[in-house]
Design an enzyme around this catalytic site. Structure first.
Site, PDB file in Angstrom:
ATOM      1  N   SER A 119      -4.974  -2.634  -5.423  1.00 56.77           N
ATOM      2  CA  SER A 119      -3.851  -1.725  -5.170  1.00 56.77           C
ATOM      3  C   SER A 119      -4.109  -0.446  -5.955  1.00 56.77           C
ATOM      4  O   SER A 119      -4.772  -0.476  -6.998  1.00 56.77           O
ATOM      5  CB  SER A 119      -2.565  -2.384  -5.671  1.00 56.77           C
ATOM      6  OG  SER A 119      -1.564  -1.411  -5.843  1.00 56.77           O
ATOM      7  N   SER A 120      -3.543   0.665  -5.486  1.00 54.46           N
ATOM      8  CA  SER A 120      -3.783   1.939  -6.182  1.00 54.46           C
ATOM      9  C   SER A 120      -3.151   1.962  -7.573  1.00 54.46           C
ATOM     10  O   SER A 120      -3.475   2.825  -8.382  1.00 54.46           O
ATOM     11  CB  SER A 120      -3.273   3.109  -5.348  1.00 54.46           C
ATOM     12  OG  SER A 120      -1.900   2.956  -5.064  1.00 54.46           O
ATOM     13  N   CYS A 121      -2.254   0.995  -7.870  1.00 50.30           N
ATOM     14  CA  CYS A 121      -1.624   0.996  -9.197  1.00 50.30           C
ATOM     15  C   CYS A 121      -2.542   0.453 -10.286  1.00 50.30           C
ATOM     16  O   CYS A 121      -2.149   0.377 -11.446  1.00 50.30           O
ATOM     17  CB  CYS A 121      -0.309   0.242  -9.179  1.00 50.30           C
ATOM     18  SG  CYS A 121      -0.533  -1.519  -8.989  1.00 50.30           S
ATOM     19  N   TYR A 148       1.117  -6.572 -12.728  1.00 45.85           N
ATOM     20  CA  TYR A 148       0.476  -6.649 -11.409  1.00 45.85           C
ATOM     21  C   TYR A 148      -0.900  -5.968 -11.456  1.00 45.85           C
ATOM     22  O   TYR A 148      -1.894  -6.505 -10.963  1.00 45.85           O
ATOM     23  CB  TYR A 148       1.381  -5.959 -10.386  1.00 45.85           C
ATOM     24  CG  TYR A 148       0.858  -5.921  -8.982  1.00 45.85           C
ATOM     25  CD1 TYR A 148       0.776  -7.077  -8.224  1.00 45.85           C
ATOM     26  CD2 TYR A 148       0.459  -4.714  -8.404  1.00 45.85           C
ATOM     27  CE1 TYR A 148       0.307  -7.031  -6.915  1.00 45.85           C
ATOM     28  CE2 TYR A 148       0.001  -4.658  -7.102  1.00 45.85           C
ATOM     29  CZ  TYR A 148      -0.083  -5.819  -6.358  1.00 45.85           C
ATOM     30  OH  TYR A 148      -0.545  -5.781  -5.076  1.00 45.85           O
ATOM     31  N   LYS A 152      -4.667  -7.459 -10.772  1.00 46.79           N
ATOM     32  CA  LYS A 152      -5.552  -6.917  -9.730  1.00 46.79           C
ATOM     33  C   LYS A 152      -6.871  -6.414 -10.319  1.00 46.79           C
ATOM     34  O   LYS A 152      -7.926  -6.534  -9.685  1.00 46.79           O
ATOM     35  CB  LYS A 152      -4.828  -5.800  -8.965  1.00 46.79           C
ATOM     36  CG  LYS A 152      -3.729  -6.326  -8.037  1.00 46.79           C
ATOM     37  CD  LYS A 152      -4.325  -7.173  -6.919  1.00 46.79           C
ATOM     38  CE  LYS A 152      -3.314  -7.694  -5.945  1.00 46.79           C
ATOM     39  NZ  LYS A 152      -3.923  -8.535  -4.896  1.00 46.79           N
ATOM     40  N   HIS A 191       9.319  -2.189  -1.040  1.00 46.38           N
ATOM     41  CA  HIS A 191       8.764  -0.868  -1.337  1.00 46.38           C
ATOM     42  C   HIS A 191       9.674   0.201  -0.735  1.00 46.38           C
ATOM     43  O   HIS A 191      10.623  -0.105  -0.011  1.00 46.38           O
ATOM     44  CB  HIS A 191       7.350  -0.754  -0.763  1.00 46.38           C
ATOM     45  CG  HIS A 191       6.353  -1.591  -1.498  1.00 46.38           C
ATOM     46  ND1 HIS A 191       5.886  -2.778  -1.005  1.00 46.38           N
ATOM     47  CD2 HIS A 191       5.762  -1.430  -2.702  1.00 46.38           C
ATOM     48  CE1 HIS A 191       5.040  -3.310  -1.870  1.00 46.38           C
ATOM     49  NE2 HIS A 191       4.952  -2.514  -2.914  1.00 46.38           N
TER      50      HIS A 191
HETATM   51  O1  GFB Z   1       7.501   1.857  -3.080  1.00 46.63           O
HETATM   52  P1  GFB Z   1       7.869   1.733  -4.495  1.00 46.63           P
HETATM   53  O2  GFB Z   1       8.824   0.669  -4.877  1.00 46.63           O
HETATM   54  O3  GFB Z   1       6.547   1.531  -5.315  1.00 46.63           O
HETATM   55  O4  GFB Z   1       8.518   3.116  -4.985  1.00 46.63           O
HETATM   56  P2  GFB Z   1       5.589   2.298  -6.352  1.00 46.63           P
HETATM   57  C1  GFB Z   1       7.928   4.362  -4.734  1.00 46.63           C
HETATM   58  C2  GFB Z   1       8.824   5.469  -5.221  1.00 46.63           C
HETATM   59  O5  GFB Z   1       9.969   5.531  -4.349  1.00 46.63           O
HETATM   60  C3  GFB Z   1       9.373   5.295  -6.647  1.00 46.63           C
HETATM   61  C4  GFB Z   1      11.145   5.612  -5.115  1.00 46.63           C
HETATM   62  O6  GFB Z   1       9.366   6.550  -7.299  1.00 46.63           O
HETATM   63  C5  GFB Z   1      10.818   4.829  -6.383  1.00 46.63           C
HETATM   64  O7  GFB Z   1      11.703   5.156  -7.449  1.00 46.63           O
HETATM   65  N1  GFB Z   1      12.299   5.116  -4.348  1.00 46.63           N
HETATM   66  C6  GFB Z   1      13.345   5.861  -3.902  1.00 46.63           C
HETATM   67  C7  GFB Z   1      12.512   3.842  -3.977  1.00 46.63           C
HETATM   68  N2  GFB Z   1      14.243   5.093  -3.296  1.00 46.63           N
HETATM   69  C8  GFB Z   1      13.757   3.824  -3.319  1.00 46.63           C
HETATM   70  C9  GFB Z   1      14.266   2.591  -2.835  1.00 46.63           C
HETATM   71  O8  GFB Z   1      15.363   2.490  -2.276  1.00 46.63           O
HETATM   72  N3  GFB Z   1      13.477   1.498  -3.020  1.00 46.63           N
HETATM   73  C10 GFB Z   1      12.268   1.561  -3.654  1.00 46.63           C
HETATM   74  N4  GFB Z   1      11.528   0.458  -3.782  1.00 46.63           N
HETATM   75  N5  GFB Z   1      11.776   2.731  -4.149  1.00 46.63           N
HETATM   76  C11 GFB Z   1       4.750  -0.145  -6.506  1.00 46.63           C
HETATM   77  C12 GFB Z   1       4.158  -0.898  -7.647  1.00 46.63           C
HETATM   78  O9  GFB Z   1       4.917   1.086  -7.063  1.00 46.63           O
HETATM   79  O10 GFB Z   1       3.935   0.026  -5.370  1.00 46.63           O
HETATM   80  C13 GFB Z   1       3.205  -1.929  -7.248  1.00 46.63           C
HETATM   81  O11 GFB Z   1       5.198  -1.337  -8.483  1.00 46.63           O
HETATM   82  C14 GFB Z   1       2.276  -1.553  -6.124  1.00 46.63           C
HETATM   83  O12 GFB Z   1       2.477  -2.338  -8.348  1.00 46.63           O
HETATM   84  C15 GFB Z   1       3.012  -0.927  -4.989  1.00 46.63           C
HETATM   85  O13 GFB Z   1       1.233  -0.705  -6.544  1.00 46.63           O
HETATM   86  C16 GFB Z   1       2.127  -0.414  -3.871  1.00 46.63           C
HETATM   87  O14 GFB Z   1       4.591   3.115  -5.622  1.00 46.63           O
HETATM   88  O15 GFB Z   1       6.335   3.043  -7.394  1.00 46.63           O
END
Ligand code: GFB
Length: 320
Positions: A119-121, A148, A152, A191
């Site tokens: 994953s890119s993280c 996580y 990975k 996500h």
């Molecule tokens: O997709 P997401 O949960 O994953 O969040 P990450 C991406 C961005 O969207 C963050 C914002 O800055 C969130 O704060 N966001 C805005 C939201 N509204 C929402 C919402 O309603 N729900 C969610 N979920 N986000 C994850 C990692 O990171 O992505 C994992 O924790 C993994 O390790 C994965 O790499 C692909 O990109 O922040």
């Protein structure tokens, strides 16, 4: 520059092979099965009853019985920013167990080729952008998904170690944030894309004046449709063999606020988009360099607006 696919020679053939997609029920696993159906190979799948991948004895029994020749390993405990932050124990334990069991048993049973998904993280929170493959382990990780990411990174190292010590042809790919059919629409664990599709749809139906997004809306993210990701993985399985992992992304990013506006338009929500800065932003930006995969003759086909429209259609047909 993208190299024409025809100019890249296949070094591994899937033709006639028994190919195991470990984790075929997930979004990426099911996209891989759809993509592999176009190849002349036998697709193997295991349900949790056949083999719980976190249990070494069950993985050994299943792989010894079915003897896959090639393995795609998308099986993982995955989730959005809040799920990662809330359940670090499951995110590190489940992922370490799955990858250790499958990669080790692949070596023991003589699997010819294995592709592991990271994953890119895995990259440092403040890695220079766009992030090149060599940025791995050059700085501290984003705290919300450290467990996580560590799991990975261990998976990449497992593939490298078996390659170095035993000559196993095990490769790793690092996909960017993925979305598509079969995504998780639970607002607590999903996500951002499925969350915003669900929120925009509910706001439209309720006639709400506002919908809320988490954080400041300013983090930038790169997105790739799961079908593009699966296509890239099948391509890399055929043309790539090497110790370094390969980034799999779309090559461009946008802010979460910009993403929310596009999703609102796709869904038909015309109200205001409000930010909730009490929720975490996570990594400020994680755009991955796409030079390596382009040089290997691959580029994405599904642009973000079309991909989002099809994701919304899937949501309407399968979850509402
Ligand atoms: O997709 P997401 O949960 O994953 O969040 P990450 C991406 C961005 O969207 C963050 C914002 O800055 C969130 O704060 N966001 C805005 C939201 N509204 C929402 C919402 O309603 N729900 C969610 N979920 N986000 C994850 C990692 O990171 O992505 C994992 O924790 C993994 O390790 C994965 O790499 C692909 O990109 O922040």
């Amino acid at each position: 520059m993208t190299v024409p696919p025809d100019s890249i020679e296949d070094i591994y053939s899937l033709k006639g092979k028994r190919v195991w997609v470990a984790g075929h029920r997930g979004m990426v696993g099911s996209a891989l099965v759809r993509r592999l159906e176009k190849e002349d190979c036998e697709i193997l799948t295991a349900t949790r009853n056949d083999a719980d991948l976190t249990r070494q004895d069950e993985v050994e029994r299943w792989m010894n019985k079915t003897l896959p020749q090639a393995v795609f390993l998308p099986a993982a405990k995955v989730g959005g920013i809040l799920a990662n932050d809330t359940y670090p124990a499951e995110f590190i334990y489940d992922n370490l167990m799955i990858e250790a069991n499958v990669i080790h048993t692949a070596h023991i049973t003589g699997v010819e080729k294995l592709l592991f998904l990271g994953s890119s993280c895995i990259y440092p929170k403040m890695a220079p952008q766009p992030i090149i493959e060599d940025a791995l382990l050059t700085g501290p990780l984003e705290p919300t998904n450290e467990c996580y990411a560590i799991a990975k990174i261990a998976g990449i190292k497992l593939c490298q170690a078996y390659r170095q010590q035993y000559g196993a042809d095990f490769i790793s790919v690092m996909p960017t944030n993925l979305y598509g059919p079969g995504d998780n629409y639970d607002l607590e664990t999903s996500h951002v894309i499925p969350a915003l599709i669900k929120k925009a749809h509910a706001a439209k139906l309720n006639g709400d004046a506002q919908m809320t997004i988490w954080g400041t809306g300013s983090p930038r993210r790169e997105f790739l449709h799961a079908d593009d990701a699966a296509d890239a993985m099948v391509h890399l399985m055929k043309v790539y063999s090497g110790e370094s992992h390969v980034n799999v992304g779309s090559g461009s990013d946008l802010t979460i606020y910009e993403l929310a506006k596009i999703i609102a338009e796709v869904v038909g929500f015309e109200g205001e988009i409000v930010k909730d800065p009490r929720k975490p932003d996570g990594t400020p930006r994680k755009l991955m360099a796409a030079d390596k995969i382009k040089a290997l003759g691959w580029q994405p086909k599904i642009d973000l607006s079309k991909g989002l429209a099809s994701a919304y259609q899937w949501y309407l047909e399968n979850t509402v």
